[in-house]
Design an enzyme around this catalytic site. Structure first.
Site, PDB file in Angstrom:
ATOM      1  N   SER A 132     -22.586 -22.707 112.946  1.00 15.12           N
ATOM      2  CA  SER A 132     -21.627 -23.019 113.991  1.00 15.12           C
ATOM      3  C   SER A 132     -20.703 -21.839 114.279  1.00 15.12           C
ATOM      4  CB  SER A 132     -20.791 -24.228 113.571  1.00 15.12           C
ATOM      5  OG  SER A 132     -19.832 -24.534 114.549  1.00 15.12           O
ATOM      6  N   ASN A 148     -16.502 -30.629 111.213  1.00 14.32           N
ATOM      7  CA  ASN A 148     -15.804 -29.428 110.773  1.00 14.32           C
ATOM      8  C   ASN A 148     -14.378 -29.788 110.365  1.00 14.32           C
ATOM      9  OD1 ASN A 148     -14.717 -26.918 110.317  1.00 14.32           O
ATOM     10  ND2 ASN A 148     -15.099 -26.108 112.362  1.00 14.32           N
ATOM     11  N   CYS A 197     -12.112 -25.539 109.056  1.00 14.76           N
ATOM     12  CA  CYS A 197     -11.927 -24.270 109.755  1.00 14.76           C
ATOM     13  C   CYS A 197     -10.649 -23.580 109.271  1.00 14.76           C
ATOM     14  CB  CYS A 197     -11.848 -24.491 111.260  1.00 14.76           C
ATOM     15  SG  CYS A 197     -11.631 -22.970 112.200  1.00 14.76           S
ATOM     16  N   LYS A 224     -18.557 -30.558 106.725  1.00 15.02           N
ATOM     17  CA  LYS A 224     -18.530 -29.121 106.451  1.00 15.02           C
ATOM     18  C   LYS A 224     -17.304 -28.801 105.609  1.00 15.02           C
ATOM     19  CE  LYS A 224     -19.279 -24.612 108.538  1.00 15.02           C
ATOM     20  NZ  LYS A 224     -19.521 -23.860 109.793  1.00 15.02           N
ATOM     21  N   ASN A 275     -17.809 -23.312 104.747  1.00 20.39           N
ATOM     22  CA  ASN A 275     -17.170 -22.630 105.862  1.00 20.39           C
ATOM     23  C   ASN A 275     -16.675 -21.260 105.378  1.00 20.39           C
ATOM     24  OD1 ASN A 275     -15.941 -22.179 108.411  1.00 20.39           O
ATOM     25  ND2 ASN A 275     -15.408 -24.343 108.574  1.00 20.39           N
ATOM     26  N   THR A 276     -16.057 -20.508 106.269  1.00 23.29           N
ATOM     27  CA  THR A 276     -15.548 -19.190 105.896  1.00 23.29           C
ATOM     28  C   THR A 276     -14.359 -19.297 104.939  1.00 23.29           C
ATOM     29  OG1 THR A 276     -14.190 -19.233 107.896  1.00 23.29           O
ATOM     30  CG2 THR A 276     -16.314 -18.076 108.021  1.00 23.29           C
ATOM     31  N   GLY A 293     -20.053 -13.398 106.247  1.00 25.81           N
ATOM     32  CA  GLY A 293     -20.962 -12.294 105.984  1.00 25.81           C
ATOM     33  C   GLY A 293     -21.346 -12.190 104.527  1.00 25.81           C
ATOM     34  N   GLY A 301     -23.601 -19.114 104.433  1.00 23.64           N
ATOM     35  CA  GLY A 301     -22.661 -18.116 103.936  1.00 23.64           C
ATOM     36  C   GLY A 301     -23.340 -16.823 103.555  1.00 23.64           C
ATOM     37  N   THR A 315     -23.360 -14.917 110.652  1.00 24.57           N
ATOM     38  CA  THR A 315     -22.853 -13.587 110.986  1.00 24.57           C
ATOM     39  C   THR A 315     -23.961 -12.574 111.238  1.00 24.57           C
ATOM     40  OG1 THR A 315     -20.862 -14.042 109.690  1.00 24.57           O
ATOM     41  CG2 THR A 315     -21.321 -11.743 110.173  1.00 24.57           C
TER      42      THR A 315
END
Length: 342
Positions: free
Chosen positions: A20, A126, A129, A166, A193-194, A218, A245, A268
């Site tokens: 996403s 989500n 975030c 998520k 998630n990040t 990344g 991830g 990414t």
């Protein structure tokens, strides 16, 4: 190789999805590979109303990834339903629709709005975030808040549409949040998630991002994401997981599958290689075949087997058959090759 996978009830032709936020609703990838070739397209998170996002600059490169501070910019669910989902349906894609909100009521209203959307095979909720303006919107940091959102979403969707929560790695105990979501009705989980991060410009001596902090993605986060998948699968082995991830190669994807993921998302990597999802799929198929697996399902969670247990036996090498010799005719001219005179 049987690449079919079952992600919480959504039967997908293969286990590689987009992540996403990295390819909007899939249109950007179509010139490089058909979106129908992927297991599914996970759409950029959509909210009830259009959202402008956070101030620029919104992205910053790091040594092994990037920070983004987009802030859930999107056109709103009505525009999404009118333009993006019909396009995915027309192109034979399967859509995992990502939704985001600022309250439990927002999530419930979104779920009701998309309940019978075309091409949708699952909903990704989500709740994690990290680059929203209000940290109070990161429901995944609290098991109780997370469970309330998931219960509300599950109540608004048909039983045949799987719901994936998520989750964030920025918690002390990801298993506790995972268990709370499953108990509230989540059919599966997306991990992760990040991570919340920061970059400071040494020349201006100020944060690079307009929103100060952002989500780190990344290669740098892959070990963290992999750890979360491993821990949750060990604690909840029956719960389907979507691993995401830092995945760049088929061998990266293989690690997530061995850790317990039934499918993976490539994110990414598409910024540098828009064909990354289909390349990762081909590389994953090769990696599984070389290790003797007959299907993706056979490899899910295989890394958790007891210590000392032998791995699956690799397939026997294919016998090499020599091509028949073609008789040489003296004086005959061979086929023309680049660089030769006619």
């Amino acid at each position: 190789m049987n690449l079919t996978t079952n992600l919480a009830g959504a039967v997908l032709p293969n286990p590689v999805l987009t992540a996403s936020g990295c390819a909007a609703a899939g249109r950007e990838l179509e010139p490089f590979a058909p979106v129908s070739a992927l297991g599914a397209v996970v759409t950029k998170s959509v909210t009830l109303r259009p959202r402008a996002g956070r101030p620029a600059p919104r992205m910053a490169e790091t040594a092994s990834g990037m920070l983004n501070s987009i802030g859930l910019q999107n056109p709103g669910v009505d525009a999404f339903m009118a333009h993006d989902l019909p396009w995915l349906a027309e192109h034979g894609a399967r859509a995992v629709v990502s939704i985001a909100g600022g309250s439990v009521a927002d999530y419930a209203a979104l779920a009701a709005r998309i309940a019978h959307a075309p091409a949708m095979v699952a909903v990704e909720v989500n709740i994690s975030c990290p680059n929203v303006e209000s940290r109070g919107e990161v429901f995944a940091c609290d098991p109780v808040a997370a469970s309330r959102v998931l219960a509300a979403v599950r109540a608004e969707l048909p039983a045949g549409i799987p719901v994936l929560a998520k989750l964030s790695p920025d918690v002390t105990d990801v298993v506790a949040v995972a268990r709370a979501c499953v108990d509230a009705g989540a059919d599966g989980l997306t991990l992760v998630n990040t991570l919340l991060g920061l970059v400071i410009d040494p020349d201006t001596m100020r944060p690079v991002l307009g929103g100060v902090t952002g989500g780190l993605s990344g290669p740098a986060i892959m070990p963290v994401a992999l750890r979360c998948v491993w821990q949750v699968h060990a604690a909840l082995p029956a719960v389907p997981l979507l691993g995401v991830g830092g995945i760049r190669t088929g061998l990266d994807a293989l690690q997530f599958v061995l850790a317990g993921a039934s499918a993976v998302s490539v994110g990414t990597a598409v910024f540098g290689d828009p064909s990354a999802p289909v390349r990762v799929l081909a590389e994953l198929e090769t990696a599984l075949t070389e290790r003797g697996f007959a299907s993706v399902a056979d490899a899910v969670g295989y890394g958790h087997r007891p210590a000392g247990e032998d791995p699956v036996a690799p397939p026997a090498p294919t016998p090499v058959v020599e091509a028949p010799r073609v008789p040489v005719v003296v004086g005959a001219r061979g086929p023309w090759r680049l660089g030769e005179d006619l």
